[in-house]
Design a protein around this motif. Structure first.
Motif, PDB file in Angstrom:
ATOM      1  N   MET A   1      55.536  48.100  22.790  1.00 26.12           N
ATOM      2  CA  MET A   1      54.248  47.692  23.294  1.00 26.12           C
ATOM      3  C   MET A   1      54.412  46.747  24.476  1.00 26.12           C
ATOM      4  SD  MET A   1      51.139  48.350  22.910  1.00 26.12           S
ATOM      5  CE  MET A   1      50.148  48.519  21.493  1.00 26.12           C
ATOM      6  N   THR A   2      55.403  45.856  24.428  1.00 25.40           N
ATOM      7  CA  THR A   2      55.599  44.938  25.552  1.00 25.40           C
ATOM      8  C   THR A   2      56.071  45.687  26.784  1.00 25.40           C
ATOM      9  OG1 THR A   2      57.848  44.450  24.853  1.00 25.40           O
ATOM     10  CG2 THR A   2      56.110  42.975  24.060  1.00 25.40           C
ATOM     11  N   ASN A   3      56.800  46.784  26.591  1.00 26.49           N
ATOM     12  CA  ASN A   3      57.242  47.590  27.726  1.00 26.49           C
ATOM     13  C   ASN A   3      56.041  48.201  28.441  1.00 26.49           C
ATOM     14  OD1 ASN A   3      59.135  48.611  29.418  1.00 26.49           O
ATOM     15  ND2 ASN A   3      59.735  50.303  28.096  1.00 26.49           N
ATOM     16  N   LEU A   4      55.046  48.633  27.675  1.00 28.37           N
ATOM     17  CA  LEU A   4      53.821  49.172  28.265  1.00 28.37           C
ATOM     18  C   LEU A   4      53.074  48.091  29.032  1.00 28.37           C
ATOM     19  CD1 LEU A   4      51.872  51.551  28.556  1.00 28.37           C
ATOM     20  CD2 LEU A   4      50.812  50.832  26.425  1.00 28.37           C
ATOM     21  N   LYS A   5      53.034  46.882  28.473  1.00 26.93           N
ATOM     22  CA  LYS A   5      52.379  45.775  29.163  1.00 26.93           C
ATOM     23  C   LYS A   5      53.085  45.464  30.471  1.00 26.93           C
ATOM     24  CE  LYS A   5      50.449  43.453  25.130  1.00 26.93           C
ATOM     25  NZ  LYS A   5      50.487  42.239  24.307  1.00 26.93           N
ATOM     26  N   LYS A   6      54.415  45.543  30.461  1.00 29.85           N
ATOM     27  CA  LYS A   6      55.171  45.272  31.679  1.00 29.85           C
ATOM     28  C   LYS A   6      54.859  46.289  32.767  1.00 29.85           C
ATOM     29  CE  LYS A   6      59.147  43.002  29.561  1.00 29.85           C
ATOM     30  NZ  LYS A   6      60.584  43.101  29.296  1.00 29.85           N
ATOM     31  N   LYS A   7      54.519  47.490  32.367  1.00 29.45           N
ATOM     32  CA  LYS A   7      54.192  48.522  33.345  1.00 29.45           C
ATOM     33  C   LYS A   7      52.734  48.452  33.784  1.00 29.45           C
ATOM     34  CE  LYS A   7      57.777  51.739  31.986  1.00 29.45           C
ATOM     35  NZ  LYS A   7      58.102  53.077  31.541  1.00 29.45           N
ATOM     36  N   LEU A   8      51.847  48.015  32.899  1.00 26.04           N
ATOM     37  CA  LEU A   8      50.432  47.956  33.243  1.00 26.04           C
ATOM     38  C   LEU A   8      50.077  46.748  34.099  1.00 26.04           C
ATOM     39  CD1 LEU A   8      48.600  49.121  30.005  1.00 26.04           C
ATOM     40  CD2 LEU A   8      48.855  50.331  32.147  1.00 26.04           C
ATOM     41  N   VAL A   9      50.785  45.638  33.914  1.00 24.65           N
ATOM     42  CA  VAL A   9      50.457  44.429  34.661  1.00 24.65           C
ATOM     43  C   VAL A   9      50.559  44.645  36.170  1.00 24.65           C
ATOM     44  CG1 VAL A   9      51.218  42.060  35.135  1.00 24.65           C
ATOM     45  CG2 VAL A   9      50.912  42.822  32.785  1.00 24.65           C
ATOM     46  N   PRO A  10      51.645  45.248  36.692  1.00 29.26           N
ATOM     47  CA  PRO A  10      51.685  45.474  38.146  1.00 29.26           C
ATOM     48  C   PRO A  10      50.563  46.388  38.645  1.00 29.26           C
ATOM     49  CG  PRO A  10      53.863  45.737  37.226  1.00 29.26           C
ATOM     50  CD  PRO A  10      52.912  45.599  36.076  1.00 29.26           C
ATOM     51  N   ALA A  11      50.191  47.372  37.843  1.00 30.28           N
ATOM     52  CA  ALA A  11      49.111  48.270  38.261  1.00 30.28           C
ATOM     53  C   ALA A  11      47.786  47.523  38.331  1.00 30.28           C
ATOM     54  CB  ALA A  11      49.002  49.452  37.294  1.00 30.28           C
ATOM     55  N   VAL A  12      47.520  46.680  37.337  1.00 26.03           N
ATOM     56  CA  VAL A  12      46.269  45.925  37.326  1.00 26.03           C
ATOM     57  C   VAL A  12      46.254  44.895  38.450  1.00 26.03           C
ATOM     58  CG1 VAL A  12      44.886  44.293  35.976  1.00 26.03           C
ATOM     59  CG2 VAL A  12      45.866  46.303  34.878  1.00 26.03           C
ATOM     60  N   VAL A  13      47.388  44.224  38.662  1.00 27.36           N
ATOM     61  CA  VAL A  13      47.466  43.242  39.746  1.00 27.36           C
ATOM     62  C   VAL A  13      47.316  43.941  41.093  1.00 27.36           C
ATOM     63  CG1 VAL A  13      49.012  41.611  40.911  1.00 27.36           C
ATOM     64  CG2 VAL A  13      48.799  41.577  38.433  1.00 27.36           C
ATOM     65  N   GLY A  14      47.950  45.096  41.233  1.00 28.48           N
ATOM     66  CA  GLY A  14      47.812  45.856  42.476  1.00 28.48           C
ATOM     67  C   GLY A  14      46.385  46.292  42.728  1.00 28.48           C
ATOM     68  N   ALA A  15      45.705  46.712  41.671  1.00 31.95           N
ATOM     69  CA  ALA A  15      44.305  47.115  41.821  1.00 31.95           C
ATOM     70  C   ALA A  15      43.445  45.916  42.207  1.00 31.95           C
ATOM     71  CB  ALA A  15      43.795  47.734  40.532  1.00 31.95           C
ATOM     72  N   GLY A  16      43.713  44.777  41.605  1.00 28.46           N
ATOM     73  CA  GLY A  16      42.957  43.573  41.954  1.00 28.46           C
ATOM     74  C   GLY A  16      43.189  43.156  43.392  1.00 28.46           C
ATOM     75  N   ALA A  17      44.452  43.235  43.833  1.00 27.44           N
ATOM     76  CA  ALA A  17      44.749  42.890  45.225  1.00 27.44           C
ATOM     77  C   ALA A  17      44.100  43.877  46.182  1.00 27.44           C
ATOM     78  CB  ALA A  17      46.260  42.861  45.435  1.00 27.44           C
ATOM     79  N   ALA A  18      44.099  45.144  45.809  1.00 29.31           N
ATOM     80  CA  ALA A  18      43.470  46.157  46.668  1.00 29.31           C
ATOM     81  C   ALA A  18      41.973  45.906  46.772  1.00 29.31           C
ATOM     82  CB  ALA A  18      43.746  47.555  46.125  1.00 29.31           C
ATOM     83  N   LEU A  19      41.347  45.566  45.646  1.00 25.37           N
ATOM     84  CA  LEU A  19      39.912  45.291  45.671  1.00 25.37           C
ATOM     85  C   LEU A  19      39.595  44.023  46.461  1.00 25.37           C
ATOM     86  CD1 LEU A  19      38.832  46.168  42.034  1.00 25.37           C
ATOM     87  CD2 LEU A  19      38.268  47.386  44.122  1.00 25.37           C
ATOM     88  N   ALA A  20      40.434  43.016  46.309  1.00 26.77           N
ATOM     89  CA  ALA A  20      40.180  41.764  47.014  1.00 26.77           C
ATOM     90  C   ALA A  20      40.380  41.917  48.519  1.00 26.77           C
ATOM     91  CB  ALA A  20      41.082  40.671  46.466  1.00 26.77           C
TER      92      ALA A  20
END
Length: 90
Positions: A1-20
């Motif tokens: 489960m932590t491995n999935l979190k490690k992969k999702l965090v960059p995607a979410v951060v990237g999406a936030g940066a793209a939106l900002a």
């Protein structure tokens, strides 16, 4: 489960940066319809990118996760069946 979190965090951060970064500064007297359409197109592009990235992650994780989950289910059902048989015998 932590491995999935490690992969999702960059995607979410990237999406936030793209939106900002896609929201332009509205100057007074500027043509707001073109600014809104550029915001709309930038958001559409960023969400499409995030969706394709997440689909790619799921496609990579699914072939590994399904057999593991299947094995865990089979072992769990096997243990329950063995306990039932062992209790009836004793």
């Amino acid at each position: 489960m932590t491995n999935l979190k490690k992969k999702l965090v960059p995607a979410v951060v990237g999406a936030g940066a793209a939106l900002a970064s896609c929201v332009p500064v509205f100057a007074e007297g500027a043509d707001t319809s073109s600014a809104l359409s550029s915001v709309e197109s930038a958001m559409t592009t960023s969400f499409t990118s995030v969706a394709s990235s997440m689909t790619g992650m799921v496609a990579k994780i699914l072939p590994i996760a399904l057999p593991i989950m299947g094995i865990l289910l089979v072992v769990g059902f096997g243990m329950k069946a063995f306990k039932k048989v062992a209790n009836k015998a004793g």
